[in-house]
Each structure stands twice: as structure tokens, then as C-alpha cells.
Design an enzyme around this catalytic site. Structure first.
Site, PDB file in Angstrom:
ATOM      1  N   GLU A  67      -3.349   2.593   8.549  1.00 59.31           N
ATOM      2  CA  GLU A  67      -2.860   1.481   8.619  1.00 59.31           C
ATOM      3  C   GLU A  67      -4.125   0.351   8.695  1.00 59.31           C
ATOM      4  O   GLU A  67      -4.197  -0.582   8.172  1.00 59.31           O
ATOM      5  CB  GLU A  67      -1.886   0.986   9.646  1.00 59.31           C
TER       6      GLU A  67
ATOM      7  N   THR B 180      -3.502   0.355  -1.770  1.00 62.10           N
ATOM      8  CA  THR B 180      -2.211   0.506  -1.433  1.00 62.10           C
ATOM      9  C   THR B 180      -1.445  -0.433  -0.659  1.00 62.10           C
ATOM     10  O   THR B 180      -0.195  -0.529  -0.796  1.00 62.10           O
ATOM     11  CB  THR B 180      -1.691   2.113  -0.819  1.00 62.10           C
TER      12      THR B 180
ATOM     13  N   ASP C  90       2.940   9.815  -0.517  1.00 60.55           N
ATOM     14  CA  ASP C  90       2.840   8.731  -1.571  1.00 60.55           C
ATOM     15  C   ASP C  90       1.491   8.326  -2.097  1.00 60.55           C
ATOM     16  O   ASP C  90       0.732   8.642  -3.082  1.00 60.55           O
ATOM     17  CB  ASP C  90       3.636   7.441  -1.043  1.00 60.55           C
TER      18      ASP C  90
ATOM     19  N   GLU D 173       7.532  -2.018  -2.841  1.00 59.58           N
ATOM     20  CA  GLU D 173       7.255  -0.888  -3.723  1.00 59.58           C
ATOM     21  C   GLU D 173       7.952  -1.219  -5.128  1.00 59.58           C
ATOM     22  O   GLU D 173       7.378  -1.002  -6.267  1.00 59.58           O
ATOM     23  CB  GLU D 173       7.527   0.528  -3.488  1.00 59.58           C
TER      24      GLU D 173
ATOM     25  N   ARG E 229      -4.837  -2.209   5.711  1.00 62.44           N
ATOM     26  CA  ARG E 229      -4.667  -3.725   5.759  1.00 62.44           C
ATOM     27  C   ARG E 229      -5.947  -4.269   6.298  1.00 62.44           C
ATOM     28  O   ARG E 229      -6.055  -5.387   5.734  1.00 62.44           O
ATOM     29  CB  ARG E 229      -3.683  -3.816   7.052  1.00 62.44           C
TER      30      ARG E 229
HETATM   31  C1  DMJ Z   1       2.493  -0.780   2.833  1.00 63.66           C
HETATM   32  O1  DMJ Z   1       1.786  -0.846   4.191  1.00 63.66           O
HETATM   33  C2  DMJ Z   1       1.724   0.201   2.034  1.00 63.66           C
HETATM   34  O2  DMJ Z   1       2.148  -0.155   0.882  1.00 63.66           O
HETATM   35  C3  DMJ Z   1       1.690   1.704   2.182  1.00 63.66           C
HETATM   36  O3  DMJ Z   1       1.272   2.462   1.145  1.00 63.66           O
HETATM   37  C4  DMJ Z   1       3.120   2.007   2.359  1.00 63.66           C
HETATM   38  N1  DMJ Z   1       4.137   1.232   2.734  1.00 63.66           N
HETATM   39  C5  DMJ Z   1       3.930  -0.304   3.233  1.00 63.66           C
HETATM   40  C6  DMJ Z   1       4.936  -1.330   2.636  1.00 63.66           C
HETATM   41  O4  DMJ Z   1       6.153  -0.641   2.488  1.00 63.66           O
END
Ligand code: DMJ
Length: 664
Positions: free
Chosen positions: A289, A642, A422, A556, A293
Site C-alpha cells: 500500500e 495500480t 490482481d 476498477e 499510494r
Molecule cells: C487500490 O488501492 C488499488 O487499485 C489496488 O490495486 C487494489 N484496490 C484498491 C482500490 O479498490
């Protein structure tokens, strides 16, 4: 020599038998008696002498035997034999405070043969000496052992401290060191993305207004906290940030503010980061995370604005994540303490495993860190993970979600393109894209994985909806998560460059997933998608369990609409995106910001009172881009991490076959 103890007895006898005694009862036998007296006396004397010599030569040397017995006894049960006064030390040896010593013992040995009290007394003394010697020996050995132990503990402590100092010095050096000048890829296409037509422009403006509402309330009620509680109007945090105030929303939102042209807000965020963002906090954070982020957010802010502070902060934070790779396999821990560097895994993960979507979602950011800092360590770390995964056996060609960082073995055989798996697949594709398509190993791994996914996980429902299920406990679970909906965009993004010229096939697959996910929204009361939906029997894209009916402002589905829009320009994607935006504004907007809802099938749902930072980073960004022209962050220049943070494609980057990275 007679023993003084025997003398009184002998003298008494002698006196009784002496000539001057009054005991002469038989005068006529006087001469005879004198003779026999002498004889008897001689006899007694010789018997006595014999006895004494016999004692000397033939009696066993009891002192020697006692010495042996005592020694053994002392060793075995010293505490029973005689309680020792406290505070004795090794100096209480034979030459120490005992008053005897070797000579005294020897003397005592001779005295023993004399027998009696004196003999026992000496004997006891001798025993005591021996005990002292043995105890002294034991105590000395014990002290030596303790000393050694203490030394090794101290040594270990010293070594740890030295290592810590070295790491701190290295970090200082790096902090102080000017990061190398590297060409910043031109932030192509930022011309505010005017879509051209007024209707779309209005929608674009509306999304911007939603961003202002989300940011403004966070600014007012939760500034510096990680997230906002829009109903309680205060700060919110979860364990992924280690419950420390790292301003996650600020960092996550920066690039969205920038591309929307909200520069005052951007400057506010930058100022907070300059003054307050400190990573030397005692906080146990999620490596994944924090990477997607914070590092992703800071890098994107740097590339967009060119402001050095973002690059510096990203490099400082990356340094703090490095200790998480200190595992026997190099597969990082899920969490790391930013201060101590101690890492561990989530308690809920199968058999102490690390999670595929977490350790497999570091590549993009780490490649950029090596590029910007000139330090290859980041690239090496993620390349090592790649190589390890590449060489592992995979059940049915699928990657399980769990991998033990100690043993390097798979945990539970659960495969998912949604939660836990994912973004690992996403980053294989994006590793190839960010390398300007030179990282062919990553592309190959992506293609192979996709083939296995298509074969084992992708199915059509009774009504013809394409869905991606999960492989669990040896069978396919016909359930799809909201998180899995990102895959539509990924299939479209990877279409170009797919093997056997299957670009059309993958674009079509992307469209089918987009359609299924749209259905999952359309079948609800709020027109917002549930967390997970089923394809079982008569159920088609609907959540059945109460704990799968929530919507937490996730991006998503909108992400996939945007990619599909970019690749097809089919207006339905803008239409679907607009439906979602309106539903969010209607059902998730509250006076204090935006909140998730607990049941998308209820017309008056309860709020969860959390404004997720990814709502500003991703959901609103993808919506804004959907209603912008394609030259705002064009996909042939930018790769989105992501968390939707755009990072430029490194045109100058080349990965060699041996896995080295070269920035020409
Ligand atoms: C986000 O923090 C990112 O997209 C992550 O890859 C998975 N999901 C959350 C949002 O749903």
C-alpha cells in the site's frame, strides 16, 4: 610415638603394677613376680608398639578415600552436602581463606593415623578444604561461562548497532547526496484535456467539482490524517498505514489535483509534504500500500510538476521499505516497521505467506526509483522476485496467491485475478510497457499467465456474461469480485503485442468484462456495483451474501470503462461512466465528503463513513480522464500504476537478457 591419649591408661596400669605399690599380696613370690612383671610389661609394650606400627602400615589411608568420595559427592549434590555461605568467590581456594593449604592437608594425613577427636577434627578440615577446592573450580568455570555468554550477547548487540549505524550512515549519505540528474520524460499532453464538446466538458467539470468537494472536506476536517470520515468529520486510518498520520489522502490525490488544474490545492499538499511528511516514524505499514499510494503518488507528482521535493521524499521512503526484503528468499514481508525495519506477514495469510498481489506489485515504482536515484538496488530487488516466480512450478500454469517468504514454497492453492492476485498480472504487463517494450521476459510471463487464466478461470454464464472466477480448493468458484473488474482494462491494454496476433481477441475479452461489470452495477438499486457477485444457477452478476453488497468508492469498473474508451471510442463507455458518476454523487455524497455505502440493493443504505484515499487517486481521476481528450496523459507516453499514478515510459530503458537494467 604414643598417642598422648593413650598415656593416662598406660600409667594407670603401670602404677598398679609398680614395686612400691601396696598391692603385694604374695611376698614369697617376690622374685618370681618381679620376673613375670617384667615379662608382662615387655609383652604389653611390644604388643602396644606392634599395634601402633600395624596401624601405621596396615590401616587404610582413610584420608585418600574420603578425598575421592567427597569430591564426587560435592560434584553431584553440593547443595545437600553443606549449604554454602553466599558471596563466596573463586578466591576461596586451597590457598585462600581456608587456613590450610596443601601442606596442612598432608600434615593432616599423617595425623589421621593417630585417631581420636584431633584426627576427626583434622579430617573435617581436610574435607572442608577439598569442598572449597571443588566449589571454587565449579564457580570459576561458571563465572567463565557467564562471562563468555555475556561477551557474545554484547558482541551481538555491538554487531547489530554497527549494522544499524552503517544503514543510518548510508541513508544519511543518500539523503545528503544530490540525486543524479536524469532526463525527466516530458509531461506530454497536459493541456487540461479539453474534450472539445460542451456536453462532455460539463461532465468533466462536474467530476472536478466532486474532487473539490472530496479534497475540501478532507482539508477542513482531516488534514494530515490518512483519510477522512465524512460523516463524523474527522480523521480516519487503518492498519495499512500503521495508524500513523502520514497524510495518505494528500499524497494519493496530488497528481489528480494537478491534472485537473487545481494548482492551489496542489500547492497546499506540497507544502504539507515538505513540512510534515516524515517516514522515521514507529509505524508498521503495508509495503504494498505504501508503495502504490505513497511512492507511486510522489513519483507521479514529481514527473508532472518537476518539484524536487517529491523525488527526495520518494527516495527516502523507498529506503525505509528495503528491510522488508530481508527474508531467506528475498520475497518481502507484507509489513515493515518504518523505524526498526522489522518485517512480518499478515496473521490471516495462509501459513505465514506473503501475498502475490502485494510482493508482485512493486516493479513499476522500483524501476523508476533506480532510474531517479541511480541506485540499482531497487531494480535488483524486484527482478529477483520475478526470476524466483518464473522458475517455480505452477499448478495448471496458475500462480497461487500465497508464497512463503521463508521456504519459497506456495501456500494455499488459491488463484485469483481479483483480490490477492490482481495487480501482479497487471504489473507483468506494465513492466513490459514501462521498459518501452524491451522487457520481453515480463511480457512472456504475462502472456503465459493469461493463457492459463483463460483456460481455467474465464467462463460464460447461462445468459452469456463473461466472468472471471477463482480457483479455490480444487474447483472453480463462479464468483467475481469488484476488484477483478480492472482486468477488462488490462486485457485491452495488453491486446497490442499479444502473441499469435490475438489483439482483437483480447480487446473483445476486455469489452466482455466491461459489459459484465456494468451489469453488476445495473442490477442494483443504487446503480453502484457490489463487492462481489455470483454466476450460479439463476444468479447472474448479483451479490447474494450481505457482506458482499457494499460499495466503498472503488475505481476498477470505471478504470476499465476508461481504457475501453481510449482503445475503442465506443460512446457507451462514457455513458456507463457517467451513470456511475451520477450514482456516486447521489448516494455517496454527504455534506462532509463522500462515503462508501453498505448495501447497493437498498434504496436507503447505511454509510460506512470512510472517504477512501483511492477515491481521489483513482475513481475521480479515471472519471475525469474519461471525459477528457486523449492527449491528456496519452498511453504511449504514460503507464498508470495500480493506484492510477501515471509514470512515464522510460524510452531510454533497456533490460538486457541477463536482467540488467540500462538507462541510455
Ligand atoms: C487500490 O488501492 C488499488 O487499485 C489496488 O490495486 C487494489 N484496490 C484498491 C482500490 O479498490
Amino acid at each position: 610415638m604414643a598417642s598422648p591419649a593413650l598415656l593416662p591408661l598406660s600409667s594407670r596400669r603401670m602404677a598398679a603394677l609398680s614395686p612400691g605399690s601396696s598391692v603385694s599380696f604374695y611376698p614369697h613370690h617376690r622374685a618370681t613376680l618381679r620376673l613375670s612383671e617384667k615379662f608382662i610389661l615387655l609383652l604389653i609394650l611390644s604388643a602396644f608398639i606392634t599395634l601402633c606400627f600395624g596401624a601405621i602400615f596396615f590401616l587404610p589411608d582413610s584420608s585418600k578415600h574420603r578425598r575421592f568420595d567427597l569430591g564426587l559427592q560435592d560434584v553431584l549434590i553440593p547443595h545437600i552436602e553443606q549449604p554454602r555461605p553466599a558471596g563466596r568467590d573463586s578466591r576461596d581456594g586451597p590457598q585462600g581463606g581456608g587456613g590450610g593449604g596443601g601442606a596442612a592437608v598432608a600434615g593432616g594425613g599423617v595425623m589421621v593415623h593417630g585417631g581420636g577427636e584431633e584426627h576427626r577434627h583434622r579430617h573435617r578440615e581436610e574435607e572442608e578444604q577439598l569442598r572449597k577446592m571443588i566449589r571454587a573450580d565449579h564457580e570459576r568455570a561458571l563465572e567463565e561461562a557467564k562471562e563468555k555468554l555475556k561477551k557474545s550477547k554484547d558482541q551481538i548487540r555491538a554487531e547489530i548497532q554497527t549494522e544499524k549505524n552503517r544503514v543510518a550512515q548510508d541513508a544519511k549519505k543518500r539523503e545528503g547526496k544530490q540525486l543524479p540528474k536524469v532526463p525527466i520524460p516530458k509531461p506530454v499532453g497536459i493541456n487540461n484535456g479539453d474534450p472539445g464538446d460542451p456536453e462532455t466538458r460539463e461532465k468533466q467539470e462536474k467530476i472536478k467539482e466532486m474532487m473539490k468537494h472530496a479534497w475540501g472536506n478532507y482539508r477542513q476536517y482531516a488534514w494530515g490524517h490518512n483519510e477522512l470520515k465524512p460523516l463524523s468529520r474527522k480523521g480516519h486510518s487503518t492498519n495499512i498505514f500503521g495508524n500513523s498520520q502520514l497524510g495518505a489522502t494528500i499524497v494519493d490525490a496530488l497528481d489528480t489535483l494537478f491534472i485537473m488544474g487545481l494548482f492551489d490545492e496542489f500547492r497546499d499538499g506540497k507544502e504539507w509534504i515538505e513540512k510534515n511528511l516524515d517516514f522515521s516514524v514507529n509505524a508498521e505499514v503495508s509495503v504494498f500500500e505504501v508503495n502504490i499510494r505513497f511512492i507511486g503518488g510522489l513519483l507521479a507528482a514529481y514527473y508532472l510538476s518537476g518539484e524536487e521535493v517529491f523525488k527526495q521524499k520518494a527516495a527516502q521512503l523507498a529506503e525505509k521499505l528495503l528491510p522488508s526484503f530481508n527474508t531467506p528468499t528475498g520475497i518481502p514481508w507484507a509489513m515493515v516497521n518504518l523505524k526498526s525495519g522489522v518485517g512480518r506477514n499478515w496473521g490471516w495469510a495462509s501459513a505465514g505467506s506473503s501475498i502475490l498481489s502485494e510482493f508482485g506489485t512493486l516493479h513499476l515504482e522500483f524501476v523508476h526509483l533506480s532510474y531517479l536515484t541511480g541506485d540499482p538496488i531497487y531494480y535488483k530487488k524486484v527482478l529477483h522476485i520475478r526470476k524466483l516466480l518464473k522458475n517455480m512450478d505452477r499448478p495448471h500454469g496458475l500462480y497461487p496467491n500465497y508464497l512463503n517468504p521463508r521456504t519459497g514454497r506456495w501456500g494455499q492453492h488459491h488463484t485469483s485475478v481479483g483480490g490477492l492476485g490482481d495487480s501482479f498480472y497487471e504489473y507483468l504487463l506494465k513492466a513490459w510497457l514501462v521498459s518501452d517494450k524491451t522487457d520481453t521476459e515480463a511480457r512472456k510471463m504475462y502472456d503465459d499467465a493469461l493463457q492459463a487464466i483463460e483456460k481455467h478461470l474465464i467462463r460464460k454464464s447461462n445468459s452469456g456474461l463473461t466472468f472471471i472466477g477463482e480457483w479455490k480448493n480444487g474447483h472453480l468458484e463462479r464468483k467475481m469480485g469488484h476488484l477483478t473488474c480492472f482486468a477488462g482494462g488490462m486485457f485491452a491494454l495488453g491486446a497490442d503485442g499479444s502473441p499469435d496476433d490475438k489483439a482483437g481477441h483480447y480487446l473483445q475479452l476486455g469489452a466482455e468484462i466491461a459489459h459484465t461489470c456494468h451489469q453488476s452495477y445495473d442490477k442494483t438499486v443504487l446503480k453502484l456495483g457490489p463487492e462481489a457477485f455470483k454466476f450460479d444457477g439463476g444468479t447472474e452478476g448479483v451479490a447474494l451474501r450481505q457482506n458482499e453488497k457494499y460499495y466503498i468508492l472503488r475505481p476498477e469498473v470505471i478504470e476499465t470503462y476508461w481504457y475501453m474508451w481510449r482503445f475503442t471510442h465506443d460512446p457507451k463507455y462514457r455513458q456507463w461512466g457517467w451513470e456511475a458518476a451520477q450514482a456516486i454523487d447521489k448516494y455517496c455524497r454527504v455534506v462532509g465528503g463522500f462515503s462508501g455505502v453498505k448495501d447497493v440493493y437498498s434504496s436507503s443504505p447505511a454509510y460506512d463513513d470512510v472517504q477512501q484515499s483511492f477515491f481521489l487517486a483513482e475513481t475521480l481521476k479515471y472519471l475525469y480522464l474519461l471525459f477528457s481528450s486523449d492527449d491528456l496523459l496519452p498511453l504511449d507516453y504514460w503507464v498508470f500504476n495500480t493506484e492510477a499514478h501515471p509514470l512515464p515510459i522510460l524510452r531510454s530503458m533497456n533490460t538486457t537478457l541477463s536482467g540488467n537494467i540500462v538507462f541510455q
